[in-house]
Design a protein around this motif. Structure first.
Motif, short mmCIF file in Angstrom:
data_model
loop_
_atom_site.label_atom_id
_atom_site.label_comp_id
_atom_site.label_asym_id
_atom_site.label_seq_id
_atom_site.Cartn_x
_atom_site.Cartn_y
_atom_site.Cartn_z
N GLU A 1 11.67 1.64 -0.68
CA GLU A 1 13.42 1.07 -0.31
C GLU A 1 13.22 -0.03 0.99
O GLU A 1 13.79 -0.94 1.21
CB GLU A 1 14.04 2.40 -0.25
CG GLU A 1 15.42 1.87 0.36
CD GLU A 1 16.53 3.01 0.36
OE1 GLU A 1 17.32 2.78 0.90
OE2 GLU A 1 16.23 3.56 0.11
N LYS A 2 12.25 1.25 2.21
CA LYS A 2 12.26 0.19 3.53
C LYS A 2 11.17 -0.95 3.28
O LYS A 2 11.50 -0.61 4.71
CB LYS A 2 12.22 1.75 3.83
CG LYS A 2 13.74 2.34 4.02
CD LYS A 2 13.26 3.48 5.07
CE LYS A 2 14.94 4.44 5.47
NZ LYS A 2 15.82 3.80 4.99
N ASN A 3 10.34 -0.66 2.48
CA ASN A 3 9.22 -2.01 2.73
C ASN A 3 8.31 -1.33 3.42
O ASN A 3 7.93 -1.90 4.57
CB ASN A 3 9.61 -2.41 2.95
CG ASN A 3 8.85 -4.15 2.74
OD1 ASN A 3 7.41 -4.13 1.74
ND2 ASN A 3 8.80 -5.08 3.38
N GLN A 4 7.88 -0.07 3.55
CA GLN A 4 6.66 0.60 4.17
C GLN A 4 5.75 0.99 3.63
O GLN A 4 5.44 1.27 2.68
CB GLN A 4 7.50 1.84 4.85
CG GLN A 4 8.34 1.17 5.93
CD GLN A 4 9.23 2.67 6.39
OE1 GLN A 4 9.81 3.65 5.90
NE2 GLN A 4 9.16 3.08 8.05
N PHE A 5 4.45 0.80 4.48
CA PHE A 5 3.27 1.02 3.77
C PHE A 5 2.86 2.46 3.73
O PHE A 5 2.65 3.06 4.80
CB PHE A 5 2.34 0.58 4.18
CG PHE A 5 0.59 0.75 3.31
CD1 PHE A 5 0.64 -0.72 2.83
CD2 PHE A 5 -0.59 1.53 3.40
CE1 PHE A 5 -0.94 -0.53 2.04
CE2 PHE A 5 -1.37 1.05 3.06
CZ PHE A 5 -1.50 0.04 2.15
N LEU A 6 2.30 3.08 2.70
CA LEU A 6 3.00 4.67 2.10
C LEU A 6 0.92 5.08 1.69
O LEU A 6 0.39 4.48 1.35
CB LEU A 6 3.49 5.53 1.40
CG LEU A 6 3.48 6.48 1.08
CD1 LEU A 6 3.62 7.93 2.44
CD2 LEU A 6 3.61 7.01 -0.32
N MET A 7 0.06 6.09 3.48
CA MET A 7 -0.54 6.66 3.21
C MET A 7 -1.02 8.06 2.89
O MET A 7 0.16 8.35 3.49
CB MET A 7 -1.63 5.75 4.05
CG MET A 7 -2.07 4.72 4.19
SD MET A 7 -3.17 4.15 5.31
CE MET A 7 -4.74 4.98 6.04
N VAL A 8 -2.03 9.26 1.85
CA VAL A 8 -1.32 9.89 1.85
C VAL A 8 -3.07 10.31 1.90
O VAL A 8 -3.79 10.35 1.54
CB VAL A 8 -1.14 9.91 0.34
CG1 VAL A 8 -1.06 11.72 -0.11
CG2 VAL A 8 0.55 9.50 -0.38
N GLN A 9 -2.24 12.05 2.66
CA GLN A 9 -3.71 12.58 3.38
C GLN A 9 -3.96 13.81 2.28
O GLN A 9 -3.08 14.72 1.46
CB GLN A 9 -3.99 13.37 4.50
CG GLN A 9 -4.88 13.81 5.46
CD GLN A 9 -5.51 15.23 4.95
OE1 GLN A 9 -6.74 15.00 3.86
NE2 GLN A 9 -4.82 15.58 4.14
N VAL A 10 -5.12 14.27 1.05
CA VAL A 10 -5.18 14.54 0.03
C VAL A 10 -5.84 15.85 0.33
O VAL A 10 -5.84 16.61 -0.36
CB VAL A 10 -5.56 14.50 -1.57
CG1 VAL A 10 -4.33 13.58 -1.17
CG2 VAL A 10 -6.85 13.09 -1.08
#
Length: 462
Positions: free
Chosen positions: A232-241
């Protein structure tokens, strides 16, 4: 009977020959990542095409050219003249691998020693071994096959991971109760604050986000929640797994790829820590085999993982060509020189984040375009000011911003654990009750929060 007698005349020799016949061959010692993962076969052939005179001249050196080697090989096959049967034969010169070749900028990203012996070199891009010789190496580099692999590798990385800028490792708010459940109601106003401050990159479930204190299901639910917000906010999402049993890490990686997040970030196994960089590559490769397209980065945080002895230069060299999805490293360390070495090692293929607030100024001035810092949670404009001032050549202004940033984080972290005090500072800056942490961490006492608030007011932060 005479033949039978001859056959058993020397039984000890027969037994020795039999033992020698069944003696297993020694396996080559694993020196690089390819030794661990694939069955490679050496090639006596070459994939190169003929070079023009100018290229041939530029590649020439003191080593014997390939044409002379071929001529010598043919001469050896010729029958000696009558009366010269016992004359000594000249030995054919075979070029050995030289470590100094790895310092040549054009070949450094893809060349390495071969497991087939010193007379071969290995191409990480083509995943094949070839006979040695500096001329042969440069000829191989000019081959269409090699150029295609190089182009595809660079293009695939550029298409997969385009984010550059400031990356914020977000916190996880909890309910002030015994169970310390995730407080989803506070995430939206917290995300709104970050967006208003211009934060474009989000790193979820990392150390700052207490990812290792969350269950696998909680981490997956948080990813789904933040994914909708970032979309929605046009942000880049990175996820630590990382920071979980391998089976859970794979499950979270597959889940993140299914959601089409921007990238996944891995930390080393915290239970069975890798002893060498090859162990680390093997761990990353295992996880990558369950994903197909999502970019993978490694979070190098030796203070937390205790992996001080991992050679990151060797790691980046050996992982080349072994994990297609691997695109870079996040350096959470004050060793700016080590990070800079990684940054310049293979810039077309790997992106390197500097993830320490204390060296933000030095990192930006050294050419880092990707910065991660805990302070971006509370002072993103200050971090942005450092980057912009360096870009505009305003060094004194950048130094003033860095000094102010250091005073702020020193005033925060002196009150206890990094995560606990950071969450307390975010509560002060946003007026959101996000200071609660999950055990075994301890929430900062209210009196300490008041003391911290007064100090931040004193240095001009609030």
């Amino acid at each position: 009977m005479e033949n039978d007698t001859n056959n058993v005349e020397n039984p000890e020799a027969v037994e020795a020959n039999a033992t020698q016949a069944v003696q297993p061959k020694e396996e080559p010692i694993a020196k690089t990542a390819k030794d661990l993962f694939s069955d490679f076969k050496a090639s006596d052939e070459s994939d190169f095409e003929d070079l023009n005179d100018q290229e041939q001249a530029s590649f020439s050196d003191s080593d014997e050219p390939l044409t002379k080697k071929i001529k010598k090989k043919k001469d050896l096959k010729r029958k000696p003249k009558p009366g010269h049967e016992d004359s000594p034969k000249k030995k054919n010169y075979i070029q050995k691998y030289k470590k100094e070749w790895e310092s040549i900028p054009a070949v450094k990203p893809w060349i390495s020693e071969s497991v087939h012996g010193p007379h071969y070199f290995y191409c990480r891009f083509c995943k094949k071994d070839y006979k040695c010789g500096k001329t042969e190496i440069f000829k191989h580099m000019s081959a269409m096959k090699h150029k295609k692999h190089l182009t595809n590798t660079v293009q695939s990385v550029q298409n997969k991971f385009l984010f550059r800028g400031l990356l914020c490792p977000v916190i996880t708010p909890f309910v002030k109760s015994r169970g310390k459940e995730v407080n989803y109601k506070l995430i939206n106003p917290y995300a709104k604050f970050l967006k208003a401050c211009g934060v474009k990159g989000i790193l979820l479930n990392d150390i700052t986000g207490e990812g290792m204190s969350l269950t696998t299901e909680e981490r997956k639910q948080l990813v789904e929640f933040w994914y909708d917000i970032c979309k929605e906010k046009n942000q880049f999402l990175m996820v630590q797994v990382g920071g979980a049993p391998l089976k859970s890490v794979i499950e979270m990686a597959v889940h993140a790829e299914r959601l089409k997040v921007g990238a996944i970030v891995l930390m080393a196994d915290l239970y069975h820590r890798p002893k060498t960089h090859l162990d680390l590559i093997r761990y990353i490769k295992i996880i990558s085999e369950y994903t197909e397209k999502v970019p993978i980065l490694y979070h190098h945080y030796p203070k937390y993982t205790q992996l001080y002895d991992i050679d990151m230069t060797a790691f980046l060299l050996d992982i080349t060509g072994e994990v297609e999805q691997f695109v870079g490293v996040i350096y959470t360390t004050n060793d700016l020189q080590d990070g800079l070495t990684a940054l310049t090692l293979n810039p077309e293929k790997y992106v390197v984040f500097m993830g320490t607030d204390e060296v933000m100024l030095g990192a930006v001035a050294s050419g880092f375009t990707c910065i991660m810092g805990n302070s971006i949670n509370i002072l993103p404009k200050l971090a942005e000011s450092i980057c912009q001032c360096i870009k505009d050549g305003e060094i004194k202004s950048a130094q003033a911003s860095q000094n102010l940033l250091k005073k702020a984080i020193d005033s925060i972290y002196c009150n206890g654990d990094m995560v606990s005090t950071l969450k307390a500072a975010i509560s002060i800056m946003t007026n959101l009750p996000v200071d609660t942490v999950r055990e075994p961490l301890q929430t900062v006492w209210e009196g300490t929060i008041i003391k911290m608030k007064n100090k931040l007011h004193e240095i001009g932060i609030i």
